[in-house]
Design an enzyme around this catalytic site. Structure first.
Site, PDB file in Angstrom:
ATOM      1  N   ASP A  67      68.042  26.564  38.715  1.00  0.00           N
ATOM      2  CA  ASP A  67      66.979  26.143  38.831  1.00  0.00           C
ATOM      3  C   ASP A  67      67.466  24.484  38.784  1.00  0.00           C
ATOM      4  OD1 ASP A  67      64.457  24.723  38.717  1.00  0.00           O
ATOM      5  OD2 ASP A  67      63.785  26.172  37.266  1.00  0.00           O
ATOM      6  N   GLY A 110      62.099  24.410  47.280  1.00  0.00           N
ATOM      7  CA  GLY A 110      62.132  24.155  48.995  1.00  0.00           C
ATOM      8  C   GLY A 110      62.322  22.976  49.466  1.00  0.00           C
ATOM      9  N   ASP A 159      55.905  25.765  41.708  1.00  0.00           N
ATOM     10  CA  ASP A 159      55.474  26.919  40.802  1.00  0.00           C
ATOM     11  C   ASP A 159      54.263  27.580  41.122  1.00  0.00           C
ATOM     12  OD1 ASP A 159      57.827  26.183  39.885  1.00  0.00           O
ATOM     13  OD2 ASP A 159      57.032  26.289  37.671  1.00  0.00           O
TER      14      ASP A 159
HETATM   15  C1  GLA Z   1      60.823  25.633  36.746  1.00  0.00           C
HETATM   16  C2  GLA Z   1      60.856  26.885  37.608  1.00  0.00           C
HETATM   17  C3  GLA Z   1      60.013  27.999  36.718  1.00  0.00           C
HETATM   18  C4  GLA Z   1      60.679  28.198  35.611  1.00  0.00           C
HETATM   19  C5  GLA Z   1      60.924  26.891  34.734  1.00  0.00           C
HETATM   20  C6  GLA Z   1      61.467  27.149  33.437  1.00  0.00           C
HETATM   21  O1  GLA Z   1      59.456  25.075  36.591  1.00  0.00           O
HETATM   22  O2  GLA Z   1      60.173  26.719  38.808  1.00  0.00           O
HETATM   23  O3  GLA Z   1      59.985  29.253  37.705  1.00  0.00           O
HETATM   24  O4  GLA Z   1      61.968  28.702  35.833  1.00  0.00           O
HETATM   25  O5  GLA Z   1      61.364  25.800  35.419  1.00  0.00           O
HETATM   26  O6  GLA Z   1      61.652  25.994  32.908  1.00  0.00           O
END
Ligand code: GLA
Length: 757
Positions: A508, A550, A571
């Site tokens: 991430d 994205g 998200d």
């Molecule tokens: C981001 C990701 C989520 C999750 C959080 C964790 O927001 O997009 O899916 O993994 O981090 O902190």
């Protein structure tokens, strides 16, 4: 000067309530008349400030949608209005005035006539100076902005001009005010009495009784409310009354009344629950309508049936693990013929393990037997460079537990994956999201925090059930939750994951912004390539899931940097706005989806979710949930359940265990559905399947039932085709050039079209 909108009747929709009021309510509309400027200056809060040079803006749309592209940071909104004292005179409950300001992305401070009255969704009751740190608060964009002042509050200038100034800070992505209503009104019955359904899901007794418990709650500390609550259930298809009951209500200040209903009805058909609380003192009626969940998928037969993927990719020498997913009356006996050398199957558990040294394609025959019958299925094992030949099916901790995930919760989830039967339909991964990390030690080894005492033991346990385990990190120094990331430790981290037995990594972007604040295309790719290299060195098959929302059209290059899947969006949340805006915008990436490389529009939001220790039942209606699973299956998306598996209710479980729906998601062709038709009211998406059939989704975007018309020519189908309802697993006959299907509000139909042979 803003126009006053007086005598606005009925249907106020706020806080999820549809509220029909018998009494006409006077409101001051704030839908139009707003001025806007980017930047920040506290003097803009002042009623004397001259904003005549500012732009005008619609508060119902993010500022990006109105020409302020990629503005992150501060901006201000201002509006002027008269607040007439007739508001008080006409109200039955005279003590509070509310300002409804929709939602605000992300943080806000609201000033009335120069004085602070609200911050990030919380009313500021007494005179106080603005908190300079207000913009650091996370996740407040979800909050509906309702600021409540006592009628006698000196900050309100009754019958005079008032100036409302809203200071907004956008932390990133879309920014500003959005999501009506925008208005000022006295509070009414609907603001004091709440129907609270959040305590439990609908229950099902056998196949003809639905139960529901809920609470009627008096939020007021002064007022008493009493009267009669009429509850009824209607067929949503025919409109006829199915059941009704009345309850006396007597709610003293701050009291709750519990209601438990049990409705005898056909649980397989859509219906509506209607509540009407007729309050005696105010003469108001508090109305609420909600969909009753309905079960479309028939139970799996007692005879054995082998479900799940038809094809499986593995690299030479990598540890192999696959549990044959099968339903039927236990005990089941499993066997497999033509297993490649190096693999063996456990006849009791159906778990295939070992490793294969030679590249190639092997067609295995799986067999499952019980006391009633036996069944066989072909299963292709492809030993080569590519893994994840079908989208991963599993669970992830984030949408339920957020950062409060722990070893215990992951173990329980794994065990529930088995005990709930999800494993028998192909659900495999148990993924730990953010919140497991501690620090790198002096030798650079990543250590789990105290909530995860022994990662290897946890992973051994998950594997012993025939399941796989996933983990999470960031290419930046810190994860999005502020935990330790993998920056400069990529190889060591990958080695640690492999030594624990990890099968899936979600990687991430998060604090990689600090390393590349304005990333070039190469900078976007670089950290993902690095970790891919490190993962490949371990010799373990680890599904590599890119998460960077994205950016840079990741779908065009995700495969090139080694990704097996990549998030195409920000998200997801458990709202129709979030679900539909994400789901229906996936056409752009459709052509890049292929076996081993999947677009990921984010995890599922059905069941009990909450992103932290306190969970709530999804805010999606049952039909919206059918849309969610239909669309995500058509999109060949990884399906990662985001809910607490210990509280799987029958509706949610039914939704997740339709093998014909899952087979579309898992189809070996790996073709993502494309948008065939898009109108204001409906969409049609379709994909070709390996066996020559076509899976089609019909989606109703409106709040009323709709007959969605389908032209076979739009689907590039000529001649006669068979039609099968995949949710109900039933054949509907033949169609030729055109057909229509009734589709529930925000709901979906999922069908399979087969050409006549
Ligand atoms: C981001 C990701 C989520 C999750 C959080 C964790 O927001 O997009 O899916 O993994 O981090 O902190």
């Amino acid at each position: 000067m803003n126009k006053l909108t007086l005598l606005t009747l009925a249907l106020m929709i706020f806080a999820g309530f549809s509220c029909n009021r018998k009494v006409e309510t006077e409101t001051v509309s704030l839908e139009t008349g707003w001025k806007f400027k980017t930047g920040d200056d506290l003097s803009w809060a002042s009623p004397e400030f001259n904003d005549s040079q500012w732009d005008t803006i619609n508060p119902d749309k993010h500022w990006e949608e109105q020409g302020y592209n990629l503005v992150d940071g501060f901006a201000w909104y201002r509006i002027k209005m008269i607040i007439p004292s007739s508001l008080i005179n006409q109200a039955f409950i005279k003590d509070s005035l509310q300002f409804l300001l929709g939602r605000i992305d992300d943080c806000d401070q609201v000033f009335l006539n120069g004085e602070l009255i609200g911050e990030n969704g919380r009313t500021i009751y007494n005179k106080t100076s603005p908190n300079p740190e207000f913009f650091k608060e996370r996740s407040c964009w979800r909050e509906k902005r309702r600021y409540l002042l006592a009628s006698g509050d000196q900050r309100i200038h009754w019958d005079k001009e008032n100036v409302l100034a809203v200071r907004v800070f956008d932390q990133g992505g879309a920014g500003g005010m959005f999501s009506s209503p925008f208005l000022i009104s006295m509070t009414g019955l609907q603001d004091h009495v709440l129907y609270d359904f959040s305590g439990s899901a609908f229950t099902f007794e056998g196949d003809s009784v639905i139960g529901k418990k809920f609470v009627l709650q008096n939020l007021s500390g002064n007022e008493e409310f009493k009267g009669k609550l009429d509850i009824s259930a209607y067929s949503s298809e025919k409109g006829n009354l199915l059941w009704s009951e009345s309850w006396p209500v007597n709610l003293q200040p701050k009291m709750k009344q519990e209601i438990a209903i049990s409705i005898k009805m056909d649980i397989t058909r859509p219906s509506i629950l209607k509540l009407a609380f007729h309050e005696t003192n105010t003469g108001d009626v508090l109305v609420k309508e909600m969909e009753i969940p309905y079960i479309q998928t028939p139970p799996a037969p007692s005879e054995p049936r082998i479900n799940g993927a038809k094809v499986f990719g593995v690299r030479p020498h990598a540890p192999f693990l696959f549990k044959v997913p099968a339903t039927g009356k236990p005990p089941l006996k499993y066997s497999a013929s033509n297993l490649p050398q190096g693999l063996s199957i456990n006849n009791e558990t159906g778990i295939i393990t070992g490793s294969i040294s030679k590249k190639g394609e092997y067609t295995v025959k799986l067999k499952v037997v019980n006391s009633l019958a036996s069944t066989e299925k072909e299963f292709r094992i492809v030993v080569g460079d590519l893994i994840s030949l079908t989208p991963p099916l599993g669970w992830n901790s984030w949408n339920c537990w957020g950062l409060s995930v722990s070893d215990k919760k992951v173990r329980e989830s794994a065990s529930q994956m088995k005990s709930s039967g999800l494993i028998d339909h192909g659900w495999t991964y148990v993924n730990i999201d953010d919140g497991w990390e501690d620090k790198h030690d002096k030798d650079g080894n990543i250590l789990p925090n105290a909530k995860f005492p022994n990662m290897k033991a946890l992973s051994d346990y998950v594997h012993s059930l025939g399941l796989k385990i996933g983990i999470y990190s960031s290419p930046g120094p810190k994860t999005c939750g502020g935990y330790e990331g993998s920056y400069t430790f990529e190889e060591k981290d990958a080695r640690a994951y492999a030594s624990w037995g990890i099968d899936y990594l979600k990687y991430d972007w998060c604090s990689y912004w600090n390393i590349a604040p304005n990333p070039t295309p190469d900078q976007l790719k670089f950290p993902y390539r690095e970790m891919h290299r490190a993962l490949r060195k371990t010799g373990r098959d680890i599904h590599y899931s890119l998460c960077q929302y994205g950016m840079g059209e990741v779908w065009t290059w995700g495969a090139e940097v080694g990704g097996n899947s990549w998030r195409t969006t920000g998200d997801i949340e458990d709202t129709w706005e979030s679900l539909s805006s994400i789901g229906f915008s996936q056409n752009k990436s459709a052509l890049y989806s292929a076996p081993g490389h999947w677009n990921d529009p984010d995890m599922l939001v059905v069941g009990w979710v909450g992103w932290g220790p306190a969970l709530h039942y999804t805010n999606l209606t049952p039909n919206e949930q059918y849309t969610h699973i239909t669309l995500w299956s058509l999109l060949a998306s990884p399906l990662l359940i985001g809910c607490d598996l210990s509280q799987l209710d029958p509706f949610t479980l039914n939704l997740l265990t339709n093998d014909e729906v899952l087979a579309v998601n898992q189809d070996p062709l790996g073709q993502q559905a494309v948008q065939v038709k898009q109108t204001e009211t409906y969409e049609i998406w379709a994909r070709d399947l390996e066996d020559g059939t076509k899976a089609v989704g019909l989606f109703n975007k409106t709040e009323k039932p709709l007959y969605v018309p389908v032209e076979m020519a739009d689907l590039l189908l000529g001649g006669k085709c068979s039609l099968r309802d995949l949710w109900r697993q039933s054949d509907l006959g033949w169609v030729k050039s055109h057909f229509e299907m009734r589709t529930e509000p925000h709901g979906a139909r999922m069908i399979l079209l087969g050409r006549q042979k």
